[in-house]
Design a protein around this motif. Structure first.
Motif, PDB file in Angstrom:
ATOM      1  N   ASN A  52      43.214  10.011  83.631  1.00 20.86           N
ATOM      2  CA  ASN A  52      41.834  10.377  83.334  1.00 20.86           C
ATOM      3  C   ASN A  52      41.493  10.400  81.835  1.00 20.86           C
ATOM      4  O   ASN A  52      40.938  11.371  81.326  1.00 20.86           O
ATOM      5  CB  ASN A  52      41.539  11.746  83.956  1.00 20.86           C
ATOM      6  N   ALA A  53      41.848   9.330  81.138  1.00 19.03           N
ATOM      7  CA  ALA A  53      41.529   9.226  79.719  1.00 19.03           C
ATOM      8  C   ALA A  53      40.165   8.546  79.549  1.00 19.03           C
ATOM      9  O   ALA A  53      39.839   7.633  80.295  1.00 19.03           O
ATOM     10  CB  ALA A  53      42.610   8.414  79.016  1.00 19.03           C
ATOM     11  N   PRO A  54      39.367   8.985  78.599  1.00 22.42           N
ATOM     12  CA  PRO A  54      38.060   8.351  78.380  1.00 22.42           C
ATOM     13  C   PRO A  54      38.236   6.899  77.921  1.00 22.42           C
ATOM     14  O   PRO A  54      39.190   6.590  77.214  1.00 22.42           O
ATOM     15  CB  PRO A  54      37.438   9.192  77.263  1.00 22.42           C
ATOM     16  N   SER A  55      37.335   6.009  78.355  1.00 21.68           N
ATOM     17  CA  SER A  55      37.439   4.609  77.925  1.00 21.68           C
ATOM     18  C   SER A  55      37.101   4.503  76.442  1.00 21.68           C
ATOM     19  O   SER A  55      36.375   5.341  75.894  1.00 21.68           O
ATOM     20  CB  SER A  55      36.478   3.743  78.733  1.00 21.68           C
ATOM     21  N   PHE A  56      37.633   3.482  75.783  1.00 20.11           N
ATOM     22  CA  PHE A  56      37.345   3.308  74.361  1.00 20.11           C
ATOM     23  C   PHE A  56      35.857   3.011  74.139  1.00 20.11           C
ATOM     24  O   PHE A  56      35.302   3.353  73.114  1.00 20.11           O
ATOM     25  CB  PHE A  56      38.226   2.195  73.772  1.00 20.11           C
ATOM     26  N   THR A  57      35.231   2.386  75.121  1.00 19.76           N
ATOM     27  CA  THR A  57      33.800   2.111  74.999  1.00 19.76           C
ATOM     28  C   THR A  57      33.020   3.423  74.951  1.00 19.76           C
ATOM     29  O   THR A  57      32.080   3.571  74.185  1.00 19.76           O
ATOM     30  CB  THR A  57      33.305   1.271  76.205  1.00 19.76           C
ATOM     31  N   GLU A  58      33.461   4.359  75.774  1.00 21.10           N
ATOM     32  CA  GLU A  58      32.824   5.674  75.766  1.00 21.10           C
ATOM     33  C   GLU A  58      33.042   6.372  74.414  1.00 21.10           C
ATOM     34  O   GLU A  58      32.119   6.958  73.843  1.00 21.10           O
ATOM     35  CB  GLU A  58      33.466   6.493  76.887  1.00 21.10           C
ATOM     36  N   LEU A  59      34.271   6.275  73.912  1.00 23.55           N
ATOM     37  CA  LEU A  59      34.568   6.886  72.610  1.00 23.55           C
ATOM     38  C   LEU A  59      33.714   6.262  71.510  1.00 23.55           C
ATOM     39  O   LEU A  59      33.333   6.916  70.546  1.00 23.55           O
ATOM     40  CB  LEU A  59      36.047   6.708  72.246  1.00 23.55           C
ATOM     41  N   ALA A  60      33.414   4.962  71.674  1.00 25.78           N
ATOM     42  CA  ALA A  60      32.656   4.257  70.640  1.00 25.78           C
ATOM     43  C   ALA A  60      31.161   4.542  70.736  1.00 25.78           C
ATOM     44  O   ALA A  60      30.464   4.597  69.725  1.00 25.78           O
ATOM     45  CB  ALA A  60      32.888   2.748  70.758  1.00 25.78           C
ATOM     46  N   SER A  61      30.674   4.732  71.958  1.00 27.18           N
ATOM     47  CA  SER A  61      29.222   4.798  72.110  1.00 27.18           C
ATOM     48  C   SER A  61      28.663   6.215  71.959  1.00 27.18           C
ATOM     49  O   SER A  61      27.520   6.389  71.572  1.00 27.18           O
ATOM     50  CB  SER A  61      28.805   4.199  73.452  1.00 27.18           C
ATOM     51  N   ASP A  62      29.480   7.208  72.247  1.00 24.42           N
ATOM     52  CA  ASP A  62      28.972   8.575  72.142  1.00 24.42           C
ATOM     53  C   ASP A  62      29.335   9.171  70.782  1.00 24.42           C
ATOM     54  O   ASP A  62      30.243   9.980  70.658  1.00 24.42           O
ATOM     55  CB  ASP A  62      29.552   9.418  73.285  1.00 24.42           C
ATOM     56  N   ARG A  63      28.588   8.743  69.771  1.00 30.51           N
ATOM     57  CA  ARG A  63      28.918   9.151  68.400  1.00 30.51           C
ATOM     58  C   ARG A  63      28.691  10.635  68.167  1.00 30.51           C
ATOM     59  O   ARG A  63      29.263  11.218  67.268  1.00 30.51           O
ATOM     60  CB  ARG A  63      28.059   8.384  67.388  1.00 30.51           C
ATOM     61  N   GLU A  64      27.817  11.220  68.960  1.00 33.05           N
ATOM     62  CA  GLU A  64      27.577  12.644  68.758  1.00 33.05           C
ATOM     63  C   GLU A  64      28.770  13.457  69.196  1.00 33.05           C
ATOM     64  O   GLU A  64      29.227  14.355  68.505  1.00 33.05           O
ATOM     65  CB  GLU A  64      26.334  13.086  69.506  1.00 33.05           C
ATOM     66  N   ARG A  65      29.261  13.096  70.348  1.00 31.33           N
ATOM     67  CA  ARG A  65      30.421  13.823  70.849  1.00 31.33           C
ATOM     68  C   ARG A  65      31.675  13.409  70.096  1.00 31.33           C
ATOM     69  O   ARG A  65      32.408  14.250  69.593  1.00 31.33           O
ATOM     70  CB  ARG A  65      30.580  13.526  72.338  1.00 31.33           C
ATOM     71  N   TYR A  66      31.909  12.109  70.038  1.00 34.35           N
ATOM     72  CA  TYR A  66      33.125  11.608  69.391  1.00 34.35           C
ATOM     73  C   TYR A  66      32.813  11.151  67.971  1.00 34.35           C
ATOM     74  O   TYR A  66      32.817   9.962  67.672  1.00 34.35           O
ATOM     75  CB  TYR A  66      33.724  10.463  70.204  1.00 34.35           C
ATOM     76  N   SER A  67      32.536  12.103  67.120  1.00 33.83           N
ATOM     77  CA  SER A  67      32.241  11.789  65.718  1.00 33.83           C
ATOM     78  C   SER A  67      33.520  11.288  65.048  1.00 33.83           C
ATOM     79  O   SER A  67      34.621  11.492  65.550  1.00 33.83           O
ATOM     80  CB  SER A  67      31.761  13.041  65.004  1.00 33.83           C
ATOM     81  N   GLU A  68      33.332  10.656  63.912  1.00 30.78           N
ATOM     82  CA  GLU A  68      34.487  10.158  63.176  1.00 30.78           C
ATOM     83  C   GLU A  68      35.465  11.293  62.862  1.00 30.78           C
ATOM     84  O   GLU A  68      36.676  11.145  63.011  1.00 30.78           O
ATOM     85  CB  GLU A  68      34.013   9.482  61.896  1.00 30.78           C
ATOM     86  N   ASP A  69      34.927  12.427  62.459  1.00 34.23           N
ATOM     87  CA  ASP A  69      35.785  13.579  62.142  1.00 34.23           C
ATOM     88  C   ASP A  69      36.597  14.022  63.351  1.00 34.23           C
ATOM     89  O   ASP A  69      37.770  14.355  63.248  1.00 34.23           O
ATOM     90  CB  ASP A  69      34.936  14.772  61.684  1.00 34.23           C
ATOM     91  N   ARG A  70      35.926  14.022  64.490  1.00 35.73           N
ATOM     92  CA  ARG A  70      36.621  14.463  65.697  1.00 35.73           C
ATOM     93  C   ARG A  70      37.744  13.491  66.063  1.00 35.73           C
ATOM     94  O   ARG A  70      38.843  13.918  66.401  1.00 35.73           O
ATOM     95  CB  ARG A  70      35.616  14.573  66.835  1.00 35.73           C
TER      96      ARG A  70
END
Ligand code: HEC
Length: 104
Positions: A52-70
């Motif tokens: 159940n790992a998030p897809s890389f596309t999801e990590l790339a598209s949700d910048r609010e949740r997955y900010s660079e810092d995060r």
């Protein structure tokens, strides 16, 4: 005047160095990350559902949740279930660039 121009040139170099090289991250992605994460081109299906790992596309598209810092903070410490994994600061820069590049 000359002084500020050279400062600007130096800054531009420094920023390039910080930006990370997405191509340089590919071998790590292909060797490791695809085992659990869905990655466009390399593993569109994703890893085992039980992981159940998030897809890389999801990590790339949700910048609010997955900010660079995060992303950075997260990659600095190994994540379950990939516990034995040490990434160098350069690897992390490259991986963050790789992930964020997918959203472009
Ligand atoms: C053994 C399986 C596994 C491997 C290999 C793996 N991951 Fe993960 N990853 C996960 C799981 C499971 C999650 C979601 C659970 C969590 O957030 O801890 C996750 C979450 C993430 C997240 C989101 C963290 C957040 O902020 O919520 C990022 C970013 C990430 N992985 C990057 C990577 C990268 C880059 C690689 C390759 C170097 C990688 N992962 C390899 C299983 C894995």
């Amino acid at each position: 005047m000359y002084r500020s121009i050279s400062t600007l040139v130096l800054l531009t170099f420094a920023m390039d160095a910080l930006a990370g090289d997405p191509d340089a991250a590919k071998s790590i992605v292909v060797q490791h990350c695809v085992k659990c994460h869905a990655v466009p081109n390399y593993n569109p299906e994703g890893g085992p559902p039980s992981v159940n790992a998030p897809s890389f596309t999801e990590l790339a598209s949700d910048r609010e949740r997955y900010s660079e810092d995060r992303l950075r903070a997260f990659l600095r410490s190994p994540h379950w279930p990939m516990t034995q994994f040490n990434l160098s600061p350069t690897d992390i820069d490259n991986l963050v660039a790789y992930i964020q590049n997918l959203g472009k």
